[in-house]
Design a protein around this motif. Structure first.
Motif, mmCIF file in Angstrom:
data_model
loop_
_atom_site.group_PDB
_atom_site.id
_atom_site.type_symbol
_atom_site.label_atom_id
_atom_site.label_comp_id
_atom_site.label_asym_id
_atom_site.label_seq_id
_atom_site.Cartn_x
_atom_site.Cartn_y
_atom_site.Cartn_z
ATOM 1 N N ARG A 96 19.743 76.464 38.837
ATOM 2 C CA ARG A 96 19.493 77.641 38.015
ATOM 3 C C ARG A 96 20.840 78.152 37.535
ATOM 4 N NH1 ARG A 96 14.160 80.762 39.884
ATOM 5 N NH2 ARG A 96 14.619 81.554 37.814
ATOM 6 N N LEU A 97 20.940 78.404 36.243
ATOM 7 C CA LEU A 97 22.237 78.647 35.617
ATOM 8 C C LEU A 97 22.470 80.121 35.296
ATOM 9 C CD1 LEU A 97 22.280 75.555 33.232
ATOM 10 C CD2 LEU A 97 22.923 75.701 35.640
ATOM 11 N N ALA A 98 23.712 80.554 35.543
ATOM 12 C CA ALA A 98 24.119 81.928 35.260
ATOM 13 C C ALA A 98 25.425 81.910 34.464
ATOM 14 C CB ALA A 98 24.293 82.708 36.563
ATOM 15 N N THR A 99 25.761 83.059 33.905
ATOM 16 C CA THR A 99 26.967 83.141 33.050
ATOM 17 C C THR A 99 27.805 84.360 33.423
ATOM 18 O OG1 THR A 99 25.750 84.385 31.341
ATOM 19 C CG2 THR A 99 25.778 81.989 31.136
ATOM 20 N N ILE A 100 27.943 84.616 34.713
ATOM 21 C CA ILE A 100 28.606 85.853 35.126
ATOM 22 C C ILE A 100 30.113 85.838 34.851
ATOM 23 C CG2 ILE A 100 26.864 86.336 36.866
ATOM 24 C CD1 ILE A 100 28.865 85.441 38.982
ATOM 25 N N ILE A 101 30.731 84.667 34.812
ATOM 26 C CA ILE A 101 32.177 84.627 34.560
ATOM 27 C C ILE A 101 32.477 85.065 33.128
ATOM 28 C CG2 ILE A 101 34.270 83.233 34.622
ATOM 29 C CD1 ILE A 101 32.987 83.750 37.338
ATOM 30 N N ASN A 144 20.199 83.814 32.893
ATOM 31 C CA ASN A 144 21.192 84.751 33.430
ATOM 32 C C ASN A 144 20.573 86.124 33.707
ATOM 33 O OD1 ASN A 144 24.093 85.347 34.046
ATOM 34 N ND2 ASN A 144 23.801 86.835 32.412
ATOM 35 N N GLU A 145 19.633 86.536 32.870
ATOM 36 C CA GLU A 145 18.931 87.796 33.109
ATOM 37 C C GLU A 145 18.140 87.725 34.412
ATOM 38 O OE1 GLU A 145 16.509 88.588 29.731
ATOM 39 O OE2 GLU A 145 18.206 88.817 28.348
ATOM 40 N N ALA A 146 17.525 86.578 34.661
ATOM 41 C CA ALA A 146 16.772 86.394 35.911
ATOM 42 C C ALA A 146 17.714 86.473 37.110
ATOM 43 C CB ALA A 146 16.043 85.056 35.887
ATOM 44 N N PHE A 147 18.912 85.913 36.964
ATOM 45 C CA PHE A 147 19.911 86.008 38.035
ATOM 46 C C PHE A 147 20.291 87.465 38.274
ATOM 47 C CE2 PHE A 147 24.361 86.350 39.320
ATOM 48 C CZ PHE A 147 24.349 85.623 40.512
ATOM 49 N N SER A 148 20.543 88.197 37.204
ATOM 50 C CA SER A 148 20.940 89.598 37.322
ATOM 51 C C SER A 148 19.858 90.440 37.984
ATOM 52 C CB SER A 148 21.261 90.174 35.940
ATOM 53 O OG SER A 148 22.339 89.477 35.338
ATOM 54 N N GLN A 149 18.607 90.131 37.688
ATOM 55 C CA GLN A 149 17.487 90.889 38.239
ATOM 56 C C GLN A 149 17.121 90.445 39.656
ATOM 57 O OE1 GLN A 149 14.395 90.394 35.317
ATOM 58 N NE2 GLN A 149 15.532 91.468 33.721
ATOM 59 N N GLY A 150 17.720 89.329 40.092
ATOM 60 C CA GLY A 150 17.387 88.790 41.410
ATOM 61 C C GLY A 150 18.105 89.476 42.552
#
Length: 257
Positions: free
Chosen positions: A128-133, A215-221
């Motif tokens: 699952r991919l995120a873009t926090i950097i 990335n939104e799903a990561f933020s909400q997780g």
């Protein structure tokens, strides 16, 4: 007072009354024009604001693009890129960011074990991919690299390209992955990946809307950062005693149950 004088004064009063009426009428017209001009100005401004807002909305939509999941993605909203057999009794969920140094360190330590277990059919990995950097350091390399990885998934080359991205990860402050040419160059290290279809997918940002949704799903997780690594739902990255050998043992034990 003579009749002639009275007539003269009456005529003067009448002329004055007529002049006053003319002035009132002129003032009324002037006010009406001012009100009309103000209404037109307000309507014109509203129209301009509407056009600007519509244009901004279109630009935002174009920059994100439609949400197009890569081939084979599954899970809620098709945000999971699966690797391994569905019949595996253990599932490893990895939230990662291709610009994340800690993700690269995890990869270097656990990659061979993960590949061994997935090849043996004992482990299924959900990437699952995120873009926090991008958000922390600025730039768009996380997003662009995630899109390119999704393009590699379309071509059936996700795992080798995924590994190449980490093997060639730039310093965290270097947004090198934002360059499509760099991502396409790295595709040359994966047999059969550097094709017109892959290039077009990368350059068009075909999956950037999907990446943004992921990335939104990561933020909400409620996760604390990347990597976040869950073995059958349990966060093992926070386990200070976890090692590749311990992960292998736990997966093997689960396979025997």
């Amino acid at each position: 007072m003579s009749e002639k004088n009275r007539d003269g004064k009456r005529t003067a009063r009448e002329r004055l009354a007529v002049e006053r009426e003319k002035q009132k009428a002129a003032e009324k017209r002037r006010r009406a024009l001012i009100v009309s001009a103000a209404v037109v100005a307000v309507l014109g401004l509203a129209a301009v604001i509407g056009v600007i807002a519509a244009s901004a909305g279109k630009q935002g939509d174009d920059s994100a693009g439609p949400v197009v999941a890569p081939s084979g993605a599954n899970g809620e909203d098709d945000l999971v890129i699966p690797v391994g057999k569905e019949s595996a009794k253990s599932t490893l969920t990895i939230w990662e960011d291709f610009r994340c140094p800690a993700c690269r360190s995890f990869e270097k330590a656990y990659r061979s074990t993960i590949h061994e277990l997935t090849d043996a059919g004992r482990l299924r990995v959900e990437y699952r991919l995120a873009t926090i950097i991008d958000g922390n350091m600025g730039g768009s390399g996380s997003r662009a690299a995630a899109n390119a990885a999704a393009c590699a998934q379309d071509a059936g080359r996700f795992t080798p390209y995924h590994d190449v991205l980490y093997d060639n990860q730039p310093p965290e402050t270097d947004d090198a992955f934002a360059d499509d040419a760099k991502l396409i160059e790295l595709a040359g290290k994966v047999q059969g990946l550097d094709t017109p279809a892959f290039r077009g997918c990368v350059e068009d940002g075909r999956h950037t809307g999907w990446v943004d949704t992921s990335n939104e799903a990561f933020s909400q997780g409620g996760f604390s950062g990347t990597p976040t690594v869950l073995l059958n739902g349990e966060n093992i990255y926070q386990d200070q005693t976890m090692t590749p050998a311990k992960l292998k043992q736990q997966v093997q034990e689960a396979a025997q149950d």
